[in-house]
Write an enzyme that holds these catalytic residues in place. Structure first.
Site, PDB file in Angstrom:
ATOM      1  CE  LYS A  93      59.490  27.368 -19.530  1.00 33.71           C
ATOM      2  NZ  LYS A  93      60.306  28.226 -19.828  1.00 33.71           N
ATOM      3  CE  LYS A 126      60.808  24.222 -21.887  1.00 27.97           C
ATOM      4  NZ  LYS A 126      61.749  25.461 -21.700  1.00 27.97           N
TER       5      LYS A 126
HETATM    6  C1  PBG Z   1      63.340  29.815 -19.222  1.00 22.97           C
HETATM    7  C2  PBG Z   1      63.774  28.578 -20.010  1.00 22.97           C
HETATM    8  C3  PBG Z   1      63.569  27.326 -19.218  1.00 22.97           C
HETATM    9  C4  PBG Z   1      63.946  26.312 -20.153  1.00 22.97           C
HETATM   10  C5  PBG Z   1      64.019  26.816 -21.226  1.00 22.97           C
HETATM   11  N1  PBG Z   1      63.858  28.154 -21.144  1.00 22.97           N
HETATM   12  C6  PBG Z   1      63.786  26.708 -17.797  1.00 22.97           C
HETATM   13  C7  PBG Z   1      62.693  27.353 -16.844  1.00 22.97           C
HETATM   14  O1  PBG Z   1      61.659  27.690 -17.174  1.00 22.97           O
HETATM   15  O2  PBG Z   1      62.829  27.203 -15.584  1.00 22.97           O
HETATM   16  C8  PBG Z   1      64.229  24.722 -19.960  1.00 22.97           C
HETATM   17  C9  PBG Z   1      64.664  24.149 -20.729  1.00 22.97           C
HETATM   18  C10 PBG Z   1      65.344  22.814 -20.263  1.00 22.97           C
HETATM   19  O3  PBG Z   1      65.322  22.193 -19.203  1.00 22.97           O
HETATM   20  O4  PBG Z   1      65.951  22.205 -21.298  1.00 22.97           O
HETATM   21  N2  PBG Z   1      64.255  30.652 -19.866  1.00 22.97           N
END
Ligand code: PBG
Length: 336
Positions: free
Chosen positions: A200, A253
């Site tokens: 991530k 992601k």
């Molecule tokens: C954190 C989380 C995030 C997303 C999914 N889980 C946000 C972050 O890390 O700030 C982002 C998903 C998206 O942008 O669609 N719980």
């Protein structure tokens, strides 16, 4: 002597592209309704069950509305959902996240009852639940890993107890997968799977999600635990480590900006189930351009999702899941 247009050792590659039926016969990647996972934002406080301006076409659902919504997702042929909770109360430790009657456990029970064929995945993170908006317990130097892991393990157990098939830790806190596996096994949930957000990146494309989930950090950012977008070799280390800790599947992601990483993981760890998340900013960028008349939304969504699958992802989380599933069932062949 007249120069030949084609040499005997080359082929006119365009020959097989001349008609749509020919292109269909030789298409390498096609989308299916079973490829997609639909995110669902569930609001504990029904007064915030509203459309999300930054993610056009997406809204937060109240627990009351959820049964009908889950059934309608299931009717499109989409097989999986990922549930994000928006709790009514926040505190420094994110205590509501581990409550067995919290917003996600209640949502999971409703979905399991009213859409029993859906695979139910839950997001395991504290950022929606902490008043500071960070993904764990904060100390002087930022998120405290060990204290956070204890809470995350309790969160996963609460989700599993409610009937989640898969828990998906998204905080990029070191050791999370091992802590969750241990906690789940000790509590009698050895069959609950872990889908780890292994790779991530600290991405600008999460912006709209934070409006949706009310999870913007009050100060600072998430660069101390999410990955630097410049790193691809480190992605392999993250993926290997999560698999070693017990992840049943891993995720990359944001998906579109990370196609090289998806392809590399698919090639290097071919035995590991690999998923990808087309995140909020990727989806909203397409939606916003389409709203301006600058891009064909349907074609752009199909092309971006086909590219994610072509790179090597199996399941894809996308805000367009149910719409794309409808396009697929309405037509025998969908193409960008
Ligand atoms: C954190 C989380 C995030 C997303 C999914 N889980 C946000 C972050 O890390 O700030 C982002 C998903 C998206 O942008 O669609 N719980």
């Amino acid at each position: 002597m007249i120069t030949q247009h084609t040499h005997s050792d080359t082929r006119r590659l365009g020959r097989l592209r001349r008609t749509e039926p020919m292109r269909a016969l030789f298409r390498e990647t096609r989308l299916s309704t079973a490829d997609f996972i639909q995110p669902i934002f569930v609001a504990e406080d029904p007064s915030v069950a509203l459309p999300i301006a930054a993610i056009p076409g997406v809204r937060r659902w109240s627990l009351r509305e959820l049964a009908a919504h889950a059934r309608s997702i299931s009717n499109t042929g989409v097989q999986g959902v990922i549930v994000f909770g928006v709790p009514a109360c926040k505190d420094p430790l994110g205590a509501a996240a581990a409550a067995h009657d919290g917003v996600i456990p209640r949502a999971v029970e409703i979905i399991r009852e009213h859409a029993p064929t859906l695979a139910v995945i839950t997001d395991v993170c504290l950022c929606q639940y902490t008043d500071h908006g960070h993904c764990g317990v904060l100390g002087d130097g930022g998120v405290i890993t060990d204290a956070t892991l204890e809470i995350l393990s309790d969160v996963a157990v609460a989700h599993a107890a409610a009937g989640a098939h898969i828990v998906a830790p998204s905080g990029m806190i070191d050791g999370t997968v091992a802590a969750l596996r241990r906690g789940l096994d000790q509590s009698g949930y050895a069959e609950t799977a872990i889908l780890s957000y292994a790779v991530k990146y600290a991405s600008a494309f999460y912006g709209p999600f934070r409006e949706a989930a009310h999870s913007s950090p009050a100060h600072g950012d998430r660069r101390s635990h999410q990955m630097d977008p410049g790193n691809a070799r480190e992605a392999l280390a993250e993926a290997r480590q999560d698999v070693a800790e017990g992840a049943d599947a891993i995720m990359v992601k944001p998906a579109g900006p990370s196609l090289d990483v998806i392809a590399q993981l698919r090639a290097t760890l071919p035995e590991v189930p690999l998923t990808a998340y087309q995140v909020s900013g990727e989806y909203s960028a397409i939606a916003a351009a389409a709203a301006n008349g600058w891009i064909d939304e349907r074609a752009a969504l199909l092309e971006s999702l086909t590219a994610i699958k072509r790179a090597g992802a199996s399941a894809i989380i996308t805000y367009a899941a149910t719409r794309v599933a409808r396009w697929i069932t309405e037509q025998s062949e969908v193409r960008p």
